[in-house]
Design a protein around this motif. Sequence first.
Motif, mmCIF file in Angstrom:
data_model
loop_
_atom_site.group_PDB
_atom_site.id
_atom_site.type_symbol
_atom_site.label_atom_id
_atom_site.label_comp_id
_atom_site.label_asym_id
_atom_site.label_seq_id
_atom_site.Cartn_x
_atom_site.Cartn_y
_atom_site.Cartn_z
ATOM 1 N N SER A 1 0.921 -1.234 0.034
ATOM 2 C CA SER A 1 0.007 0.080 0.055
ATOM 3 C C SER A 1 0.833 1.189 -0.012
ATOM 4 O O SER A 1 1.858 1.109 0.636
ATOM 5 C CB SER A 1 -0.841 -0.215 1.384
ATOM 6 N N ILE A 2 0.401 2.290 -0.829
ATOM 7 C CA ILE A 2 1.144 3.462 -0.670
ATOM 8 C C ILE A 2 0.654 4.306 0.159
ATOM 9 O O ILE A 2 -0.551 4.736 -0.091
ATOM 10 C CB ILE A 2 1.204 4.079 -2.381
ATOM 11 N N ASP A 3 1.132 4.682 1.342
ATOM 12 C CA ASP A 3 0.508 5.489 2.432
ATOM 13 C C ASP A 3 0.599 7.155 2.109
ATOM 14 O O ASP A 3 1.692 7.400 1.072
ATOM 15 C CB ASP A 3 1.611 5.331 3.660
ATOM 16 N N ASP A 4 -0.053 7.922 2.280
ATOM 17 C CA ASP A 4 -0.015 9.459 2.305
ATOM 18 C C ASP A 4 0.203 9.757 0.694
ATOM 19 O O ASP A 4 0.876 10.566 0.431
ATOM 20 C CB ASP A 4 1.437 9.835 3.033
ATOM 21 N N PHE A 5 -0.495 8.904 0.142
ATOM 22 C CA PHE A 5 -0.498 9.345 -1.522
ATOM 23 C C PHE A 5 -0.830 10.506 -1.776
ATOM 24 O O PHE A 5 -2.039 11.255 -1.467
ATOM 25 C CB PHE A 5 -1.292 8.096 -2.133
ATOM 26 N N GLY A 6 -0.091 10.972 -2.648
ATOM 27 C CA GLY A 6 -0.630 12.481 -3.172
ATOM 28 C C GLY A 6 0.160 13.453 -2.491
ATOM 29 O O GLY A 6 0.377 14.708 -3.119
ATOM 30 N N SER A 7 0.910 13.166 -1.518
ATOM 31 C CA SER A 7 1.916 14.112 -0.666
ATOM 32 C C SER A 7 3.550 13.588 -0.976
ATOM 33 O O SER A 7 3.705 12.748 -1.597
ATOM 34 C CB SER A 7 1.579 14.001 0.541
ATOM 35 N N GLY A 8 4.297 14.690 -0.864
ATOM 36 C CA GLY A 8 5.818 14.345 -1.092
ATOM 37 C C GLY A 8 6.048 14.052 -2.563
ATOM 38 O O GLY A 8 5.979 14.703 -3.398
ATOM 39 N N TYR A 9 6.623 12.588 -2.608
ATOM 40 C CA TYR A 9 7.099 12.398 -3.860
ATOM 41 C C TYR A 9 6.432 11.687 -4.868
ATOM 42 O O TYR A 9 6.949 10.830 -5.710
ATOM 43 C CB TYR A 9 8.485 11.522 -3.654
ATOM 44 N N SER A 10 4.854 11.436 -4.691
ATOM 45 C CA SER A 10 4.185 10.814 -5.654
ATOM 46 C C SER A 10 4.459 11.242 -6.952
ATOM 47 O O SER A 10 4.567 12.396 -7.357
ATOM 48 C CB SER A 10 2.685 11.041 -5.291
ATOM 49 N N SER A 11 4.521 10.021 -7.728
ATOM 50 C CA SER A 11 4.519 10.334 -9.275
ATOM 51 C C SER A 11 3.738 9.043 -9.932
ATOM 52 O O SER A 11 3.878 8.031 -9.519
ATOM 53 C CB SER A 11 6.043 10.590 -9.931
ATOM 54 N N LEU A 12 3.315 9.199 -11.103
ATOM 55 C CA LEU A 12 2.405 8.359 -11.626
ATOM 56 C C LEU A 12 3.298 7.433 -12.220
ATOM 57 O O LEU A 12 2.975 5.923 -12.410
ATOM 58 C CB LEU A 12 1.594 8.910 -12.547
ATOM 59 N N SER A 13 4.483 7.606 -12.664
ATOM 60 C CA SER A 13 5.484 6.580 -13.312
ATOM 61 C C SER A 13 5.722 5.706 -12.427
ATOM 62 O O SER A 13 5.955 4.434 -12.669
ATOM 63 C CB SER A 13 6.253 7.048 -14.040
ATOM 64 N N TYR A 14 6.091 6.201 -10.903
ATOM 65 C CA TYR A 14 6.386 5.371 -9.924
ATOM 66 C C TYR A 14 5.377 4.383 -9.573
ATOM 67 O O TYR A 14 5.661 3.225 -9.306
ATOM 68 C CB TYR A 14 6.878 6.546 -8.839
ATOM 69 N N ILE A 15 4.051 4.944 -9.637
ATOM 70 C CA ILE A 15 2.833 3.966 -9.278
ATOM 71 C C ILE A 15 2.807 2.655 -10.266
ATOM 72 O O ILE A 15 2.571 1.776 -9.957
ATOM 73 C CB ILE A 15 1.642 4.758 -9.280
ATOM 74 N N LYS A 16 3.077 3.087 -11.631
ATOM 75 C CA LYS A 16 3.006 2.240 -12.709
ATOM 76 C C LYS A 16 4.117 1.091 -12.483
ATOM 77 O O LYS A 16 3.895 -0.059 -12.577
ATOM 78 C CB LYS A 16 3.173 2.990 -13.897
ATOM 79 N N ARG A 17 5.178 1.359 -12.058
ATOM 80 C CA ARG A 17 6.366 0.622 -11.892
ATOM 81 C C ARG A 17 6.214 -0.319 -10.613
ATOM 82 O O ARG A 17 6.912 -1.359 -10.664
ATOM 83 C CB ARG A 17 7.717 1.309 -11.635
ATOM 84 N N LEU A 18 5.623 0.279 -9.578
ATOM 85 C CA LEU A 18 5.543 -0.590 -8.207
ATOM 86 C C LEU A 18 4.558 -1.827 -8.302
ATOM 87 O O LEU A 18 3.263 -1.464 -8.799
ATOM 88 C CB LEU A 18 5.491 0.301 -7.339
ATOM 89 N N PRO A 19 4.661 -2.692 -7.717
ATOM 90 C CA PRO A 19 3.616 -3.760 -7.489
ATOM 91 C C PRO A 19 2.532 -3.385 -6.501
ATOM 92 O O PRO A 19 2.492 -4.330 -5.764
ATOM 93 C CB PRO A 19 4.445 -4.980 -7.340
ATOM 94 N N VAL A 20 2.129 -2.334 -6.553
ATOM 95 C CA VAL A 20 1.011 -1.928 -5.469
ATOM 96 C C VAL A 20 -0.278 -2.613 -5.527
ATOM 97 O O VAL A 20 -0.609 -2.909 -6.658
ATOM 98 C CB VAL A 20 1.236 -0.502 -5.058
#
Length: 283
Positions: free
Chosen positions: A177-196
């Motif tokens: 799970s990605i906590d505090d999503f939308g704050s800090g270092y969020s980026s969409l390419s990162y979400i795409k690469r991670l197995p979340v």
Amino acid sequence: HAKHNGRNDYSFFEPAMNVDARAQLKLLHELRLGIEREELVLHFQPKFCASTGAPMGAEALVRWQHPELGLLAPDRFIGLAEQAGLITRIDEWVLNAAARQLQAWRAAGHTTWQVAVNISGLHVRHHGLVGHVRDVLARYDLPAQNLAIEITETMAVRDAEAIAMLEELAALGVCLSIDDFGSGYSSLSYIKRLPVRELKIDRSFISEVCAGGIDAAIVASVVTLGRALNLRVVAEGIEDAEQQALLSELGCDVLQGFWLGRPVPASQFLASGQPAVEAVPTA
Ligand code: C2E
Ligand code: MG
Ligand code: MG
Ligand code: MG
């Protein structure tokens, strides 16, 4: 820096040393001892299915029962532990204690519940983590999907090495799970690469979601993103009935917050009666 000029050495250095820094050093020393003396405690905050109101499990949140200062919130010692290289030991203790509690709840019939633990971004880079998670699942005979690991996005989890570790964790079957999503270092390419499997929308977007500003639009976009990527979307930090109603209307899958249930020791978790979504908070 203090010069080595005899007996003035200490007095030269001491006043220059920030009072805060000294207090932090003392606290760090006490934390090392405290971990050994089993002074850490877990509180559990319930999570609810937005559409049915059914409890889905809990997030484990660490506290430190300090002998003089009382019960300390994680903000008082997690950062310190990260700086001092102690965070791995704390997170491992938490993982074990949360898994033990999940086993007890499962034995009491709550077999669908999921327990989430927070793992520091620094720990994700630690080679022992995957093995430790695997050991804990075996020790308490837990299906991997009943354990969730919440990771806050930081620079620490962005490199190839950290991503490889997260892939190993996901391969075990635990829910990332990605906590505090939308704050800090969020980026969409990162979400795409991670197995979340889950996005937890940062509390800062929840607190004013009813004000009619941009926050509701942001929540709605995260929900759309979650749907498109087949991820569960969690709203945390729900503090009143209005927020609860709007967030389920916006399509969040899971709700969490003081309004629905505060973090409490495991002994009070069941006694609090698995509050219904409509429950009026006691506090
Ligand atoms: P988090 O994982 O985002 O946890 C949510 C925090 O929001 C918790 O604070 C929780 O008590 C608080 N909270 C929940 N509902 C509400 C609400 O309705 N309103 C408000 N104002 N706050 C709410 P807590 O327990 O102080 O934890 C703070 C942070 O410390 C956590 O943020 C997490 O990042 C970190 N943390 C907690 N336990 C652990 C742990 O075992 N290991 C690590 N590495 N970090 C931890
Ligand atoms: Mg969390
Ligand atoms: Mg959070
Ligand atoms: Mg946080």
